[in-house]
Design a protein around this motif. Structure first.
Motif, short mmCIF file in Angstrom:
data_model
loop_
_atom_site.label_atom_id
_atom_site.label_comp_id
_atom_site.label_asym_id
_atom_site.label_seq_id
_atom_site.Cartn_x
_atom_site.Cartn_y
_atom_site.Cartn_z
N ASN A 1 0.99 -0.98 0.01
CA ASN A 1 0.01 0.17 0.03
C ASN A 1 0.97 1.51 -0.03
OD1 ASN A 1 -2.17 -1.64 0.46
ND2 ASN A 1 -1.87 -1.72 2.47
N ASN B 1 -6.12 6.70 2.14
CA ASN B 1 -6.47 6.78 3.42
C ASN B 1 -4.71 7.40 3.72
OD1 ASN B 1 -8.15 4.57 3.69
ND2 ASN B 1 -6.02 2.79 2.25
N GLU C 1 -1.06 4.49 0.11
CA GLU C 1 -0.75 5.20 1.17
C GLU C 1 -0.50 5.62 3.11
OE1 GLU C 1 -4.23 2.00 2.92
OE2 GLU C 1 -4.56 1.19 0.49
#
Length: 602
Positions: A313, A326, A316
């Motif tokens: 990720n 996020n 993020e």
């Protein structure tokens, strides 16, 4: 056609077999020729004999003496020259009236049918079968399947000679003094590993680095991307070989910068495509992550492993100013102020709702690239608590009479052990004399005060340096000059080294013992069974890798700065996909071609 005959080149290519079968079927179903021998005679008399007779032998060719069709087979070369000259229009020469094209076509058709008939009726002569030395791949695989030892000793051998792009051509696989020395040392190493296990090595550090990774200057944030990070340039992929089972420390070292105020990086570690651990890497003040190192311990088994480290990720957890998915909820650092400069109040906006697509960066707040970091080192340290005992596979393959201790053993057990190993090592039943000679090494070791197992080691060493192990030798019956059939065990070796690049297994040897491999149905069953085995990957990796040249991917290094999307993950994926497709394609071809042969001769 009474039978199909195998030429030496067919051991390398299944497609030659298919072409040969297709050509045979075409010849068998060919229609009768449209012309006749009388038309051929009339044609040559009118158009050729004026310059090609007993008195005027232009081109050293006398067509008048070929009075009957029976003379055709004795002068094949002459008639092939006639067909070539007439088809290309070179004959009759310029200035001479050309014959009727329809008549010419009939004459050529009759002659070509005679060539085809002669080829069908000719006795096959594939020539002598060269003794094929096991190349490095075949040696490693054979030792592994014979003794259950996957040490790959042939990796240290001199490179194999190649012919026509392949490294399994018997005529070019020479035997040098350096290779002989390596055979001797490899035999001792492998034999002792099979009987006593591998000596415990001291823990060592192996450090893997990327070929090339450039620092990113982009502040772009993506929403649709590989969240595992495996295919991103920041990941690191390596092939690492484990020789001893045990515990190993796996460490990842970072380099680069992460925007200050970001959440810690989540680095995933993978072994053979399976995620085995995730470690958290905190972001130091200022965002410099170079030198941040984390490690964990894992138990690994012998063999070659695909190891990877990637960022999960990756877009993020960035500061809210990047407007990524996020965003980080951590307190954001205050802007830096130059010494002596008046402080300015710069408000950091709150994180807006995450948009559904990429958001361009506006304003001057984000000054750092979003992904200017990568895995700079993947370290493998070990082994710790290594398992050095002989593997269960080795014990089962060597000690067939169940004796695994150092106690004294009866002579019959020694004969049983060496007879079983010799049968598999030589790819045929061992003769009584060979078994007696090998068993004598066990007795000699015990006579000199060594253990029974030391004697077994000596017997195995003798097998591994025997020409019957190092070479695939196909010998016709003594005194025979005629073409002879390949024996059942020679056929088994041809199949296994073509499909597996390794020795026949027990089931294939048993089929050869029973004489089943000449039965087309039973042969097809064996071929399909062998292709469903994992060892059939060698067909694609060795034959296919050389024929289609995707072995070159191992050393291919494009301009890393120009083609940054070409990563180690791309190379490994290409290699795996090509290998898988080749295995399927070659497998289907092998089933058709090999199982369609009622007779295989040498």
């Amino acid at each position: 056609m009474a039978g199909i005959y195998t030429l030496n080149v067919m051991a390398a290519s299944p497609f030659n077999v298919v072409v040969f079968l297709a050509a045979s079927a075409t010849l068998a179903t060919a229609q009768a020729p449209s012309g006749t021998w009388k038309e051929v005679q009339s044609f040559t008399t009118r158009n050729c004999s004026g310059c090609h007779n007993s008195k005027v032998t232009s081109g050293k060719l006398d067509l008048q003496r070929l009075a009957s069709a029976s003379d055709f087979s004795e002068d094949r070369d002459a008639w092939e020259k006639v067909v070539h000259k007439v088809k290309t229009g070179e004959m009759p020469p310029p200035g001479v009236p050309k014959p009727d094209p329809a008549v010419t076509a009939k004459v050529i058709d009759w002659l070509q049918h005679q060539f085809d008939r002669a080829d069908r009726n000719a006795k096959p002569n594939p020539g002598l079968v060269v003794a094929r030395r096991l190349n490095r791949t075949e040696y490693n695989n054979t030792v592994r399947d014979l003794l259950g030892v996957d040490l790959r000793p042939a990796d240290s051998f001199p490179p194999d000679d190649t012919g026509y792009g392949f490294d399994n051509i018997g005529a070019v696989l020479s035997m040098s003094p350096a290779l002989t020395e390596r055979y001797l040392s490899a035999a001792e190493k492998v034999a002792r590993a099979a009987v006593f296990g591998i000596p415990a090595p001291k823990p060592a550090l192996v450090k893997h680095e990327p070929w090339y990774v450039d620092f990113s200057t982009s502040r772009e944030v993506k929403f649709d991307y590989d969240k595992t990070g495996m295919s991103l340039p920041s990941a690191l992929h390596v092939m690492h070989r484990i020789t001893v089972e045990g515990d190993y420390d796996i460490a990842g070292l970072l380099r680069g910068t992460r925007p200050d105020g970001s959440d810690p990086l989540q680095v995933a570690f993978w072994v053979n495509g399976k995620q085995v651990n995730t470690l958290e890497y905190p972001i130091p003040p200022g965002g410099e992550v170079s030198g941040v190192r984390r490690q964990f311990r894992i138990h690994l088994t012998p063999g070659e492993h695909w190891m990877s480290a990637s960022f999960l990720n990756v877009y993020e957890g960035l500061p809210p100013a990047y407007k990524g998915p996020n965003p980080s909820k951590r307190p954001q650092p205050q802007p830096r102020v130059r010494p002596g400069a008046a402080p300015t109040n710069v408000e950091v906006p709150e994180a807006p709702p995450a948009p559904r697509g990429p958001s361009p960066i506006t304003g001057g707040l984000p000054r750092q690239a979003s992904t200017a970091f990568f895995i700079s080192n993947l370290e493998v340290i070990g082994p710790f608590d290594a398992k050095t005992d002989p593997s269960p596979a080795s014990a089962a393959k060597v000690f067939t009479c169940g004796h695994k201790t150092e106690a004294a053993h009866i002579p019959s057990c020694a004969r049983k052990i060496v007879a079983n190993l010799a049968r598999r090592a030589f790819r045929r039943p061992a003769t009584p004399a060979e078994v007696t000679q090998l068993a004598s090494f066990v007795a000699l070791a015990q006579k000199n005060g060594d253990s029974f197992n030391e004697g077994v080691v000596l017997a195995i060493q003798k097998m591994l340096i025997s020409p019957h192990f190092l070479f695939r030798i196909e010998q016709p019956p003594r005194g025979s000059v005629e073409v002879t059939r390949v024996s059942q065990h020679e056929l088994a070796s041809r199949l296994s080294y073509f499909l597996w690049s390794s020795m026949p297994d027990d089931e294939l040897l048993s089929a050869a013992d029973r004489g089943d491999l000449r039965n087309p149905q039973k042969l097809a069953v064996q071929v399909r069974r062998m292709l469903s085995d994992d060892r059939a990957k060698s067909l694609a990796e060795n034959f296919g890798g050389q024929w289609l040249q995707f072995r070159a991917l191992e050393s291919h290094e494009p301009d890393r700065k120009k083609y940054q999307d070409y990563t180690e993950y791309t190379r490994l994926s290409l290699q795996k996909e090509l290998s898988s497709l080749s295995t399927i394609s070659f497998g289907k071809t092998a089933v058709f071609s090999i199982s369609s042969m009622p007779n295989i001769r040498s």
